[in-house]
Design a protein around this motif. Structure first.
Motif, PDB file in Angstrom:
ATOM      1  N   UNK A 193     -41.185 -18.332   2.984  1.00 49.10           N
ATOM      2  CA  UNK A 193     -41.369 -17.007   3.093  1.00 49.10           C
ATOM      3  C   UNK A 193     -40.210 -16.664   3.773  1.00 49.10           C
ATOM      4  N   UNK A 194     -38.958 -15.389   4.255  1.00 52.79           N
ATOM      5  CA  UNK A 194     -38.105 -14.337   5.438  1.00 52.79           C
ATOM      6  C   UNK A 194     -38.010 -12.789   5.137  1.00 52.79           C
ATOM      7  N   UNK A 195     -38.345 -12.264   5.594  1.00 57.60           N
ATOM      8  CA  UNK A 195     -38.400 -11.071   5.466  1.00 57.60           C
ATOM      9  C   UNK A 195     -37.355 -10.455   6.395  1.00 57.60           C
ATOM     10  N   UNK A 196     -36.932  -9.089   6.102  1.00 56.48           N
ATOM     11  CA  UNK A 196     -36.137  -8.456   6.479  1.00 56.48           C
ATOM     12  C   UNK A 196     -35.891  -7.030   6.591  1.00 56.48           C
ATOM     13  N   UNK A 197     -35.228  -6.182   7.225  1.00 56.34           N
ATOM     14  CA  UNK A 197     -35.088  -4.778   6.314  1.00 56.34           C
ATOM     15  C   UNK A 197     -36.438  -3.753   6.466  1.00 56.34           C
ATOM     16  N   UNK A 198     -35.928  -3.108   5.771  1.00 57.99           N
ATOM     17  CA  UNK A 198     -37.826  -2.522   5.339  1.00 57.99           C
ATOM     18  C   UNK A 198     -38.995  -3.452   4.864  1.00 57.99           C
ATOM     19  N   UNK A 199     -38.701  -4.331   4.944  1.00 57.72           N
ATOM     20  CA  UNK A 199     -39.447  -5.475   4.032  1.00 57.72           C
ATOM     21  C   UNK A 199     -40.846  -5.634   5.331  1.00 57.72           C
ATOM     22  N   UNK A 200     -40.040  -5.932   6.171  1.00 60.37           N
ATOM     23  CA  UNK A 200     -40.852  -6.184   7.622  1.00 60.37           C
ATOM     24  C   UNK A 200     -40.985  -5.402   8.419  1.00 60.37           C
ATOM     25  N   UNK A 201     -41.861  -5.667   8.967  1.00 62.54           N
ATOM     26  CA  UNK A 201     -42.303  -4.624  10.398  1.00 62.54           C
ATOM     27  C   UNK A 201     -41.590  -4.539  11.106  1.00 62.54           C
ATOM     28  N   UNK A 202     -40.724  -2.867  11.456  1.00 64.90           N
ATOM     29  CA  UNK A 202     -39.811  -2.484  12.078  1.00 64.90           C
ATOM     30  C   UNK A 202     -39.864  -2.067  13.386  1.00 64.90           C
ATOM     31  N   UNK A 203     -38.480  -1.718  14.202  1.00 67.67           N
ATOM     32  CA  UNK A 203     -38.883  -2.201  16.258  1.00 67.67           C
ATOM     33  C   UNK A 203     -39.171  -0.188  16.425  1.00 67.67           C
ATOM     34  N   UNK A 204     -40.016   0.739  15.462  1.00 66.52           N
ATOM     35  CA  UNK A 204     -40.026   2.376  15.619  1.00 66.52           C
ATOM     36  C   UNK A 204     -41.742   2.826  16.289  1.00 66.52           C
ATOM     37  N   UNK A 205     -42.155   2.305  16.771  1.00 67.76           N
ATOM     38  CA  UNK A 205     -43.581   2.077  16.847  1.00 67.76           C
ATOM     39  C   UNK A 205     -45.022   1.707  16.105  1.00 67.76           C
ATOM     40  N   UNK A 206     -45.808   2.544  15.795  1.00 62.71           N
ATOM     41  CA  UNK A 206     -47.068   1.589  15.210  1.00 62.71           C
ATOM     42  C   UNK A 206     -46.965   2.939  14.291  1.00 62.71           C
ATOM     43  N   UNK A 207     -46.818   3.979  14.720  1.00 61.16           N
ATOM     44  CA  UNK A 207     -47.549   5.449  13.790  1.00 61.16           C
ATOM     45  C   UNK A 207     -46.421   6.496  14.008  1.00 61.16           C
ATOM     46  N   UNK A 208     -46.096   6.932  13.192  1.00 65.54           N
ATOM     47  CA  UNK A 208     -45.621   8.240  13.257  1.00 65.54           C
ATOM     48  C   UNK A 208     -43.731   8.387  13.127  1.00 65.54           C
ATOM     49  N   UNK A 209     -42.861   9.494  13.658  1.00 63.39           N
ATOM     50  CA  UNK A 209     -41.230   9.968  13.341  1.00 63.39           C
ATOM     51  C   UNK A 209     -40.465   9.408  14.067  1.00 63.39           C
ATOM     52  N   UNK A 210     -41.619   9.535  15.950  1.00 62.34           N
ATOM     53  CA  UNK A 210     -41.313  10.232  17.045  1.00 62.34           C
ATOM     54  C   UNK A 210     -40.649   8.668  18.030  1.00 62.34           C
ATOM     55  N   UNK A 211     -41.270   7.007  17.173  1.00 64.57           N
ATOM     56  CA  UNK A 211     -41.163   6.494  17.570  1.00 64.57           C
ATOM     57  C   UNK A 211     -39.393   5.183  17.086  1.00 64.57           C
ATOM     58  N   UNK A 212     -38.671   6.819  16.118  1.00 64.48           N
ATOM     59  CA  UNK A 212     -37.354   5.728  16.052  1.00 64.48           C
ATOM     60  C   UNK A 212     -36.517   6.129  16.468  1.00 64.48           C
ATOM     61  N   UNK A 213     -35.582   5.095  17.300  1.00 64.47           N
ATOM     62  CA  UNK A 213     -34.155   5.887  17.657  1.00 64.47           C
ATOM     63  C   UNK A 213     -32.957   5.597  16.764  1.00 64.47           C
ATOM     64  N   UNK A 214     -31.931   6.304  16.844  1.00 69.75           N
ATOM     65  CA  UNK A 214     -30.211   6.366  15.663  1.00 69.75           C
ATOM     66  C   UNK A 214     -29.920   3.970  16.023  1.00 69.75           C
ATOM     67  N   UNK A 215     -30.500   4.078  14.576  1.00 69.96           N
ATOM     68  CA  UNK A 215     -29.264   2.374  14.138  1.00 69.96           C
ATOM     69  C   UNK A 215     -31.019   1.937  13.756  1.00 69.96           C
ATOM     70  N   UNK A 216     -32.090   2.135  14.122  1.00 70.86           N
ATOM     71  CA  UNK A 216     -33.511   0.716  14.080  1.00 70.86           C
ATOM     72  C   UNK A 216     -33.613  -0.029  12.824  1.00 70.86           C
ATOM     73  N   UNK A 217     -33.534   1.486  11.659  1.00 77.42           N
ATOM     74  CA  UNK A 217     -33.520   0.262  10.811  1.00 77.42           C
ATOM     75  C   UNK A 217     -32.300  -0.258  10.463  1.00 77.42           C
ATOM     76  N   UNK A 218     -31.406   0.073  10.350  1.00 80.06           N
ATOM     77  CA  UNK A 218     -29.882  -1.360  10.289  1.00 80.06           C
ATOM     78  C   UNK A 218     -30.045  -2.338  11.239  1.00 80.06           C
ATOM     79  N   UNK A 219     -30.081  -2.292  12.442  1.00 84.01           N
ATOM     80  CA  UNK A 219     -30.230  -2.867  13.678  1.00 84.01           C
ATOM     81  C   UNK A 219     -30.905  -4.139  12.637  1.00 84.01           C
ATOM     82  N   UNK A 220     -32.444  -4.259  12.832  1.00 78.89           N
ATOM     83  CA  UNK A 220     -33.528  -4.537  11.573  1.00 78.89           C
ATOM     84  C   UNK A 220     -32.812  -5.491  10.024  1.00 78.89           C
TER      85      UNK A 220
END
Length: 453
Positions: free
Chosen positions: A406-433
């Motif tokens: 089993x593999x996962x990627x994109x929004x199915x996988x845990x991202x790199x934008x912090x543990x909670x909230x919206x402040x950890x999102x950097x431009x392009x984080x979603x498409x990068x993962x």
């Protein structure tokens, strides 16, 4: 089912993650097919700006921009702080340059380096995007690659669940049938379209309108929990502080980054816009239903290069006036409040006084007449929490072992934008993962099937 009827890799989801994985796996020599529950592919990737950061890419070097994965890690961690998927930040940074070069050079994606702006979370220009700034163009390029290779893609085919034997994933139930596979990739995006899941894990944004793809309803999280997968960063999400109303299109954050401001109905600012389009979303929510973006013609001229902004402006989304008072009347704002706000902000931009909210990036400000205003509202675009994966995009259990096959990627996988909230999102984080993990999953699945891993 016989071995010859068993697919090498089944990809569930036809967004950027799934499409990239399928192409990478096919080119590595294995049989792959994609199923998508919606009637058309693309998902949130189609709704994005198509921006992918690449640190140290040859396009940066050609533009004389010095960058490196180390610098990108410093930038991203400076925004997100430590989180459940810290190693993934390093992995994505190290893969980012080769990823954008693969997209452009090998797959023919119509993308280039954006040098007009850096955007949130990046200290140098490193975003690579379609010239139109439309994610649909990137999706179309990936679909062309899928079609050229003859990779089966079945839309309108929702997956009902995974087939598990002895703890290993061996297939999926799709349309009442079982598709047997040696490897399976969850590329289904996150759970932002599932109100119950959002209320459970991201309550601060639960009342916001959802502007993402309709298919993002959290199946990957539910299936992952059923097979004992570990979850991470479940409270993190990508918000957007300025969705033009009633047009429903994103107000380009270039308008704010280049020196514009956001005000409430009383004409006053309510926070530091340097927080970025995602991090500032909760501040906008706290103002009530609407906020108002104010900027000038010089900033408008830059934003007009982006198709979505130009279309919004052509629909009458921007009102113009020669004075703050007249601008306020056009949107039924408090004229004295807006006049005082613009005067104080311009004074800070000129260095005559500190900014009341600590803003330090003024760019083209002070604002010059005529001024424009756009009515906006905050929105939720996608969640950043999901299944924890390792450096090969394999889904992990809490004990550190991988769920077999089993593999996962994109929004199915845990991202790199912090543990909670919206402040950890950097431009392009979603498409990068999405693209990065998709490509890694496709290559790793091929290596395992071919006995190279």
């Amino acid at each position: 089912m016989s071995a010859q009827d068993t697919l090498d890799l089944l990809v569930i989801g036809a967004g950027a993650c799934g499409l990239a994985a399928a192409v990478a796996a096919h080119d590595a020599g294995i049989q792959v097919a994609i199923v998508e529950k919606m009637d058309r592919p693309g998902g949130n990737s189609s709704l994005s700006t198509g921006s992918v950061p690449g640190a140290g890419s040859r396009y940066q070097r050609d533009a004389g921009i010095e960058d490196s994965p180390d610098r990108m890690v410093t930038d991203l961690m400076g925004v997100s702080r430590h989180h459940d998927a810290d190693p993934l930040t390093r992995l994505m940074a190290e893969q980012s340059a080769s990823l954008v070069e693969w997209l452009i050079d090998d797959l023919g994606a119509r993308m280039g380096l954006i040098t007009e702006y850096k955007h949130v979370g990046h200290s140098v220009p490193r975003l690579h995007a379609p010239r139109s700034r439309r994610g649909q163009d990137l999706v179309d390029d990936l679909l062309r690659c899928v079609n050229d290779r003859g990779i089966p893609l079945a839309v309108g085919n929702p997956t009902e669940g995974l087939v598990v034997e002895g703890g290993a994933v061996v297939g999926a139930r799709v349309g009442g049938e079982v598709i047997a596979c040696r490897k399976l990739l969850l590329a289904t995006n996150g759970f932002a379209g599932n109100r119950e899941m959002v209320a459970r894990w991201c309550p601060e944004i639960a009342a916001a309108d959802y502007f993402g793809a309709l298919g993002s309803t959290g199946e990957a999280v539910a299936w992952g929990e059923q097979v004992g997968a570990a979850l991470g960063n479940m409270g993190a999400y990508h918000g957007y502080a300025a969705v033009a109303y009633p047009q429903g299109s994103l107000l380009s954050w270039t308008t704010i980054e280049k020196g514009g401001i956001l005000v409430s109905v009383d004409g006053t600012r309510f926070g530091n816009e340097d927080a970025g389009y995602s991090g500032f979303a909760p501040d906008v929510m706290a103002q009530g239903e609407f906020a108002y973006a104010v900027y000038d013609r010089r900033i408008h001229a830059i934003a007009e290069h982006e198709e979505e902004y130009a279309e919004m402006a052509a629909m009458g989304g921007v009102r113009w006036a020669d004075t703050p008072q007249a601008l306020a009347h056009a949107m039924e704002l408090d004229p004295q409040g807006l006049a005082a706000t613009v005067a104080a902000y311009n004074a800070a931009a000129r260095g005559e006084a500190p900014d009341a909210f600590g803003r330090t990036h003024f760019n083209l400000a002070p604002l010059q007449p005529p001024l424009g205003v756009v009515r906006v509202k905050p929105g939720l675009f996608h969640t950043q929490g999901g299944l924890l994966v390792d450096a090969d995009a394999r889904v992990m259990r809490p004990d550190g072992t991988a769920v077999p096959n089993l593999f996962a990627g994109g929004g199915a996988a845990a991202g790199i934008s912090g543990q909670s909230g919206a402040g950890g999102y950097a431009s392009g984080n979603g498409l990068l993962t999405a693209l990065g993990l998709g490509r890694i999953a496709g290559l790793r699945a091929a290596a395992e099937i071919q006995g190279r891993a």
